[in-house]
Design an enzyme around this catalytic site. Sequence first.
Site, mmCIF file in Angstrom:
data_model
loop_
_atom_site.group_PDB
_atom_site.id
_atom_site.type_symbol
_atom_site.label_atom_id
_atom_site.label_comp_id
_atom_site.label_asym_id
_atom_site.label_seq_id
_atom_site.Cartn_x
_atom_site.Cartn_y
_atom_site.Cartn_z
ATOM 1 N N HIS A 158 8.234 7.021 -57.541
ATOM 2 C CA HIS A 158 7.286 7.866 -56.799
ATOM 3 C C HIS A 158 7.577 9.352 -56.973
ATOM 4 O O HIS A 158 6.734 10.178 -56.656
ATOM 5 C CB HIS A 158 7.336 7.499 -55.310
ATOM 6 C CG HIS A 158 6.720 6.170 -55.013
ATOM 7 N ND1 HIS A 158 5.456 6.022 -54.494
ATOM 8 C CD2 HIS A 158 7.181 4.910 -55.206
ATOM 9 C CE1 HIS A 158 5.170 4.744 -54.363
ATOM 10 N NE2 HIS A 158 6.204 4.042 -54.780
ATOM 11 N N ASP A 384 6.906 17.839 -57.106
ATOM 12 C CA ASP A 384 6.417 16.707 -56.329
ATOM 13 C C ASP A 384 5.885 15.655 -57.287
ATOM 14 O O ASP A 384 5.135 15.994 -58.206
ATOM 15 C CB ASP A 384 5.272 17.183 -55.405
ATOM 16 C CG ASP A 384 5.307 16.507 -54.052
ATOM 17 O OD1 ASP A 384 5.746 15.346 -53.987
ATOM 18 O OD2 ASP A 384 4.880 17.132 -53.062
HETATM 19 C C1 GDG Z 1 6.648 10.538 -52.129
HETATM 20 C C2 GDG Z 1 6.651 11.567 -53.263
HETATM 21 C C3 GDG Z 1 4.298 10.915 -53.812
HETATM 22 C C4 GDG Z 1 2.942 13.837 -43.433
HETATM 23 N N1 GDG Z 1 3.114 14.343 -42.181
HETATM 24 C C5 GDG Z 1 2.560 13.463 -41.343
HETATM 25 C C6 GDG Z 1 2.045 12.395 -42.103
HETATM 26 N N2 GDG Z 1 2.290 12.664 -43.376
HETATM 27 C C7 GDG Z 1 1.838 11.793 -44.483
HETATM 28 C C8 GDG Z 1 0.838 12.476 -45.378
HETATM 29 C C9 GDG Z 1 0.984 11.669 -46.660
HETATM 30 C C10 GDG Z 1 2.459 11.267 -46.626
HETATM 31 O O1 GDG Z 1 2.926 11.437 -45.302
HETATM 32 C C11 GDG Z 1 3.295 12.185 -47.510
HETATM 33 O O2 GDG Z 1 3.053 11.849 -48.838
HETATM 34 P P1 GDG Z 1 3.306 12.868 -50.019
HETATM 35 O O3 GDG Z 1 2.771 12.241 -51.255
HETATM 36 O O4 GDG Z 1 2.646 14.156 -49.718
HETATM 37 O O5 GDG Z 1 4.872 13.143 -50.078
HETATM 38 P P2 GDG Z 1 6.257 12.261 -49.925
HETATM 39 O O6 GDG Z 1 6.459 11.792 -48.549
HETATM 40 O O7 GDG Z 1 7.332 13.167 -50.443
HETATM 41 O O8 GDG Z 1 6.063 10.991 -50.898
HETATM 42 C C12 GDG Z 1 5.236 12.091 -53.517
HETATM 43 C C13 GDG Z 1 4.424 9.844 -52.740
HETATM 44 O O9 GDG Z 1 5.786 9.441 -52.559
HETATM 45 C C14 GDG Z 1 3.595 8.610 -53.089
HETATM 46 O O10 GDG Z 1 3.909 8.130 -54.349
HETATM 47 O O11 GDG Z 1 2.966 11.403 -53.833
HETATM 48 O O12 GDG Z 1 5.226 12.981 -54.615
HETATM 49 O O13 GDG Z 1 7.543 12.655 -52.967
HETATM 50 O O14 GDG Z 1 0.208 10.501 -46.630
HETATM 51 O O15 GDG Z 1 -0.441 12.435 -44.806
HETATM 52 N N3 GDG Z 1 1.399 11.332 -41.563
HETATM 53 C C15 GDG Z 1 1.266 11.302 -40.208
HETATM 54 N N4 GDG Z 1 1.759 12.311 -39.401
HETATM 55 C C16 GDG Z 1 2.408 13.404 -39.926
HETATM 56 O O16 GDG Z 1 2.812 14.308 -39.188
HETATM 57 N N5 GDG Z 1 0.627 10.276 -39.643
#
Ligand code: GDG
Length: 480
Positions: A158, A384
């Site tokens: 990821h 990222d």
């Molecule tokens: C890893 C990789 C890759 C965030 N704050 C809250 C909340 N979130 C949710 C977001 C989003 C998820 O968490 C974060 O996903 P990201 O993709 O932005 O980043 P990582 O957590 O670092 O994920 C990344 C991912 O895996 C998938 O393959 O894209 O590059 O680092 O869905 O909305 N959700 C809630 N409350 C919050 O305060 N409910």
Amino acid sequence: MARLIVVSNRVATPTETKGSAGGLAVGVFGALKDAGGVWFGWSGDVVSETVANAGPTLVQEGAVTFATVGLTKKDYDQYYRGFSNATLWPVFHYRNDLARYERDEYAGYRRVNAWLAHKLMKLIEPDDIIWVHDYHLIPFAEALRSEGLRNRIGFFLHIPFPSPQVLQTIPPHDELVKSLCCYDLLGFQTRNDQQAFHDYMAREARGVVRELGEKTGEKTGEKGRQGEHEGEIEAYGRKLRTGVYRIGVFPDEIAEQAARYESRQHVLDLKQSLEGRKLIMSVDRLDYSKGLVERFHAFEQLLEHSPEWRGKVTLVQIAPPTRSDVASYKVIREELEREAGRINGRYSGLDYTPIRYLSQQYDRWKLMSLFRESQIGYVTPLHDGMNLVAKEYVAAQNPDDPGVLVLSIFAGAAAELSGALLVNPHDATGMSEALERALAMPLAERRERHETNMAALRRNDLGVWRDRFLRDLASVPQPR
Ligand code: GDG
């Protein structure tokens, strides 16, 4: 149809798979429900050795078994907090300066992988397909193979895969890569990540790397295949495939929920408190890879160099803390609080606070409705793998009056979202100019950019990502 076994560091609870926790859990669970199978991993609990050894705990939900184990304090410290999050995470995000290497943590990482694999063995049937997720579990297939398992095993990373020289800062880099070669299919988020792995294999591991070329949607007639390269590797006596599988979201579901929540009290309260000011929204797990401090500085530059925006625009940064027991996360949190305080001290008025920094978790649909209310989605990680927030921001917009996505070139999502304003997070002036441009962007241009981005999200949604990976894994030859 073969059963599916999903292995990830953390397993979603049955309730989390029902929608509100996040797209990934819902997407993976969808595949499990269809094929029947097991979701296996850590429960998130730190427990005594007796309790850990008694696991896994099984919870049945239709055709899916949720199988979880607890970790002892020592395992948690070495495998999770240590090697996974204080060595692999920083190095894979090009932050070798924040990484440490401790031999006993690495030994613990391998020990826990072997222990988990042993626990899972009892639940595997001969035709099951096994899909392992992320950097915590690099040696997992090797451990299963050493128990004699012959099933097809795939791995999806990821996070970014670093260039060979950066990877080599981890002393046992060669063992890690050799472990990866025990999988049958390796999936990466972007072509860059796949290429970095191929480079290592060709130059450092002296493997044979075959680029099988780009799959185009025209040739295969499949949705979302443009730009997705395939590779074949021969190394350490094994043959494996690699591929690019860009993770997505379900855009129409997000659009629907964001619209549904639009008239709820929290949105009305926010609107009232803004008193007509423009809104910039950022949401990230609190992590140094997300570029939060750089983002604050660029916003400060906007206020400094364009005084007409002072008092007219608010940045809301939601950043729920994660991994707060890892030292570098404490440092970033303190730095962020200090910088938000300093900038607010400089530009606040009696009725105006430029940065609202909220260090807490919000409900998913609430977040989407806040995205819809804002004029800019400000997503500027330093590195990222993909960044799902960027995709969620686009999906949540009102197509008649959409906000603008300002996106870092170092997010995997930048390869797909050509309707975004792309920025370099190391260039504060460039970022503040992009913010200004987005704040002033005419409706026609905003709509056009939004349509381009939405088309990309629909072409390659979460279902496409999951189905393509599983189909490719099912088609690799059964290991001998
Ligand atoms: C890893 C990789 C890759 C965030 N704050 C809250 C909340 N979130 C949710 C977001 C989003 C998820 O968490 C974060 O996903 P990201 O993709 O932005 O980043 P990582 O957590 O670092 O994920 C990344 C991912 O895996 C998938 O393959 O894209 O590059 O680092 O869905 O909305 N959700 C809630 N409350 C919050 O305060 N409910």
